[in-house]
Design a protein around this motif. Sequence first.
Motif, PDB file in Angstrom:
ATOM      1  N   PHE A  37      68.081  11.903   6.714  1.00 22.39           N
ATOM      2  CA  PHE A  37      68.041  11.773   8.107  1.00 22.39           C
ATOM      3  C   PHE A  37      68.518  10.419   8.464  1.00 22.39           C
ATOM      4  O   PHE A  37      68.262   9.300   7.944  1.00 22.39           O
ATOM      5  CB  PHE A  37      66.603  11.704   8.618  1.00 22.39           C
ATOM      6  N   VAL A  38      69.703  10.258   9.179  1.00 23.10           N
ATOM      7  CA  VAL A  38      70.197   9.026   9.650  1.00 23.10           C
ATOM      8  C   VAL A  38      69.879   8.381  10.968  1.00 23.10           C
ATOM      9  O   VAL A  38      69.976   9.275  12.232  1.00 23.10           O
ATOM     10  CB  VAL A  38      71.731   9.365   9.705  1.00 23.10           C
ATOM     11  N   GLU A  39      69.440   7.330  11.265  1.00 21.86           N
ATOM     12  CA  GLU A  39      69.025   6.699  12.383  1.00 21.86           C
ATOM     13  C   GLU A  39      70.291   6.276  13.100  1.00 21.86           C
ATOM     14  O   GLU A  39      70.877   5.264  13.060  1.00 21.86           O
ATOM     15  CB  GLU A  39      67.882   5.537  12.387  1.00 21.86           C
ATOM     16  N   ARG A  40      70.695   7.214  14.051  1.00 24.77           N
ATOM     17  CA  ARG A  40      72.294   6.775  14.568  1.00 24.77           C
ATOM     18  C   ARG A  40      72.157   5.768  15.323  1.00 24.77           C
ATOM     19  O   ARG A  40      73.173   4.966  15.524  1.00 24.77           O
ATOM     20  CB  ARG A  40      72.922   8.163  15.121  1.00 24.77           C
ATOM     21  N   VAL A  41      71.181   5.521  16.108  1.00 27.77           N
ATOM     22  CA  VAL A  41      71.078   4.244  17.143  1.00 27.77           C
ATOM     23  C   VAL A  41      71.099   3.044  16.321  1.00 27.77           C
ATOM     24  O   VAL A  41      71.035   2.073  17.052  1.00 27.77           O
ATOM     25  CB  VAL A  41      69.825   4.474  17.881  1.00 27.77           C
ATOM     26  N   ARG A  42      71.092   2.957  14.777  1.00 26.44           N
ATOM     27  CA  ARG A  42      70.738   1.773  13.909  1.00 26.44           C
ATOM     28  C   ARG A  42      72.165   1.530  13.419  1.00 26.44           C
ATOM     29  O   ARG A  42      72.240   0.833  12.246  1.00 26.44           O
ATOM     30  CB  ARG A  42      69.819   1.715  13.350  1.00 26.44           C
ATOM     31  N   LEU A  43      73.348   2.462  13.393  1.00 24.88           N
ATOM     32  CA  LEU A  43      74.252   2.419  12.659  1.00 24.88           C
ATOM     33  C   LEU A  43      75.208   1.182  12.768  1.00 24.88           C
ATOM     34  O   LEU A  43      75.678   0.784  11.589  1.00 24.88           O
ATOM     35  CB  LEU A  43      75.413   3.609  13.055  1.00 24.88           C
ATOM     36  N   HIS A  44      75.109   0.569  13.764  1.00 25.70           N
ATOM     37  CA  HIS A  44      75.746  -0.917  14.033  1.00 25.70           C
ATOM     38  C   HIS A  44      74.914  -1.856  13.068  1.00 25.70           C
ATOM     39  O   HIS A  44      75.601  -2.851  12.376  1.00 25.70           O
ATOM     40  CB  HIS A  44      75.577  -1.367  15.282  1.00 25.70           C
ATOM     41  N   GLN A  45      73.725  -1.550  12.710  1.00 21.48           N
ATOM     42  CA  GLN A  45      72.992  -2.528  11.896  1.00 21.48           C
ATOM     43  C   GLN A  45      73.251  -1.910  10.179  1.00 21.48           C
ATOM     44  O   GLN A  45      73.287  -3.160   9.604  1.00 21.48           O
ATOM     45  CB  GLN A  45      71.476  -2.277  11.890  1.00 21.48           C
ATOM     46  N   THR A  50      72.337  -5.330   8.089  1.00 26.36           N
ATOM     47  CA  THR A  50      71.151  -6.012   8.464  1.00 26.36           C
ATOM     48  C   THR A  50      69.867  -4.926   8.193  1.00 26.36           C
ATOM     49  O   THR A  50      68.838  -5.222   8.667  1.00 26.36           O
ATOM     50  CB  THR A  50      71.294  -6.367   9.857  1.00 26.36           C
ATOM     51  N   ALA A  51      70.389  -3.598   8.013  1.00 21.87           N
ATOM     52  CA  ALA A  51      69.069  -2.502   7.932  1.00 21.87           C
ATOM     53  C   ALA A  51      69.941  -1.476   7.199  1.00 21.87           C
ATOM     54  O   ALA A  51      71.062  -1.395   7.057  1.00 21.87           O
ATOM     55  CB  ALA A  51      68.598  -2.186   9.444  1.00 21.87           C
ATOM     56  N   THR A  52      68.912  -0.492   6.457  1.00 14.80           N
ATOM     57  CA  THR A  52      69.278   0.435   6.042  1.00 14.80           C
ATOM     58  C   THR A  52      68.767   1.663   6.592  1.00 14.80           C
ATOM     59  O   THR A  52      67.615   1.709   7.060  1.00 14.80           O
ATOM     60  CB  THR A  52      68.583   0.704   4.667  1.00 14.80           C
ATOM     61  N   VAL A  53      69.635   2.595   7.113  1.00 13.90           N
ATOM     62  CA  VAL A  53      69.361   3.603   8.430  1.00 13.90           C
ATOM     63  C   VAL A  53      69.139   5.122   7.688  1.00 13.90           C
ATOM     64  O   VAL A  53      68.932   6.054   8.591  1.00 13.90           O
ATOM     65  CB  VAL A  53      70.313   3.440   9.192  1.00 13.90           C
ATOM     66  N   ALA A  54      69.376   5.110   6.543  1.00 17.82           N
ATOM     67  CA  ALA A  54      69.064   6.769   5.876  1.00 17.82           C
ATOM     68  C   ALA A  54      67.837   6.756   5.226  1.00 17.82           C
ATOM     69  O   ALA A  54      67.620   6.295   4.338  1.00 17.82           O
ATOM     70  CB  ALA A  54      70.234   6.974   5.065  1.00 17.82           C
ATOM     71  N   THR A  55      67.026   7.852   5.815  1.00 18.71           N
ATOM     72  CA  THR A  55      65.749   8.220   5.082  1.00 18.71           C
ATOM     73  C   THR A  55      65.930   9.531   4.450  1.00 18.71           C
ATOM     74  O   THR A  55      66.446  10.593   5.255  1.00 18.71           O
ATOM     75  CB  THR A  55      64.651   8.261   6.220  1.00 18.71           C
ATOM     76  N   PRO A  56      65.546   9.819   3.471  1.00 16.27           N
ATOM     77  CA  PRO A  56      65.309  11.275   2.669  1.00 16.27           C
ATOM     78  C   PRO A  56      64.835  12.118   3.731  1.00 16.27           C
ATOM     79  O   PRO A  56      63.882  12.069   4.026  1.00 16.27           O
ATOM     80  CB  PRO A  56      64.597  11.227   1.390  1.00 16.27           C
ATOM     81  N   LEU A  57      65.721  13.128   3.654  1.00 19.48           N
ATOM     82  CA  LEU A  57      65.345  14.121   4.684  1.00 19.48           C
ATOM     83  C   LEU A  57      64.104  14.882   4.344  1.00 19.48           C
ATOM     84  O   LEU A  57      63.028  15.502   5.200  1.00 19.48           O
ATOM     85  CB  LEU A  57      66.279  15.390   4.819  1.00 19.48           C
ATOM     86  N   ALA A  58      63.833  14.958   2.854  1.00 20.12           N
ATOM     87  CA  ALA A  58      62.494  15.661   2.617  1.00 20.12           C
ATOM     88  C   ALA A  58      61.112  14.842   3.157  1.00 20.12           C
ATOM     89  O   ALA A  58      60.179  15.557   3.299  1.00 20.12           O
ATOM     90  CB  ALA A  58      62.471  15.549   0.992  1.00 20.12           C
ATOM     91  N   SER A  59      61.163  13.565   3.244  1.00 21.65           N
ATOM     92  CA  SER A  59      59.952  12.758   3.629  1.00 21.65           C
ATOM     93  C   SER A  59      60.082  12.851   5.249  1.00 21.65           C
ATOM     94  O   SER A  59      58.975  12.465   5.980  1.00 21.65           O
ATOM     95  CB  SER A  59      60.324  11.343   3.321  1.00 21.65           C
ATOM     96  N   MET A  60      61.156  13.422   5.909  1.00 24.06           N
ATOM     97  CA  MET A  60      61.124  13.528   7.332  1.00 24.06           C
ATOM     98  C   MET A  60      60.608  14.942   7.973  1.00 24.06           C
ATOM     99  O   MET A  60      60.037  15.047   9.050  1.00 24.06           O
ATOM    100  CB  MET A  60      62.443  13.296   8.017  1.00 24.06           C
TER     101      MET A  60
END
Length: 352
Positions: A37-45, A50-60
């Motif tokens: 799952f990618v936090e698209r609103v944080r892709l600039h980070q 300044t941030a890691t924006v990908a979270t394993p989909l299994a945990s979502m």
Amino acid sequence: MKVVVVGAGYAGTLAANRLAKKVKSAEITVINPRPDFVERVRLHQQLAGTATVATPLASMLRDGITSRVGTVDKIGDGSVTLDDGTGVDFDYAFLAVGSTVQPMPGTVPVGTWEGAEPARVALAALPAGSTVTVIGGGSTGIETAAEVAEARPDLRVRIVGASVARDFSHRAYQRVRSGLERLKVDIVDDGVTEVADGVMHLRSGAAFASDLTLWAIVSGVPDLAARSGLQVDTEGRALVDEYLRSVDDERIFVVGDCAAVPGARFACALAAPQAAHAANTLARLIEGRRPEPYSLRYVARAVTLGRKDAVGQFTRLDDSLRRTCFTGRTAAVVKELASRGGKYAARTGTGG
């Protein structure tokens, strides 16, 4: 009852989780091109490091939801066909493939994970004194330019757009531009005609050298709906009825950026309420209750200017701008909470 969700961004993930809570008998399969799952609103980070924006989909996803990594080639007739030739049958489906970018040759797109990652690598490799140019005067461009400038003060950062911060007005417009200038971002109000051999050519006839040119304009959607024979608008978004169902197939709900909802612009803030409403509608139909039409409502629009500053402007329900705005650290905290809330809503299915 078999339900297939195509796309696991904010809209798809929320729809799957909300439906799993409301319809216990549903067999839900989520199909996504990547296992995260990618936090698209944080892709600039992500790009700026300044941030890691990908979270394993299994945990979502809630227990019981099946996830499958793959790309859907076609949807319709009660089945989705993947590009490997396999298929998954459904009684109902949710189309939530979001929007995409169409970068100019010679630029690196930043509005998708596939573009932001190469951009991050390229940015990290730039030596001090290099020039980074961001093309796009909207929210994506503004946040990208500001984040890069704050994270890499050793670089020269430039933002180019026909009218930078045009999505704001009055004091908010001035505050966005002064915030960029505070970060020493050069603002160029002009259009780009070509990027070739590290040189950017503008409509005015001017030309600038750039060591890394980032394309920060989101435009259009993946062509899955059109390719599947569903009716689409001029931007490729699937036409929907008042309940967010495809006008061609009532078994297919369309939510998020890929849905042609009258008055809707590309915005992550609309994904949650649309996904929640569509999931609620399906639950009502299964229970034999009448569905309720979707009502589009806006509240505000906001951009971050680095980690400690932001500008937000309140809107009317139809998205027309009010004069009232909020700025500084308060706005940055509100924007951060909204970003966290988007991920929380998707994971819990409580948005909308």
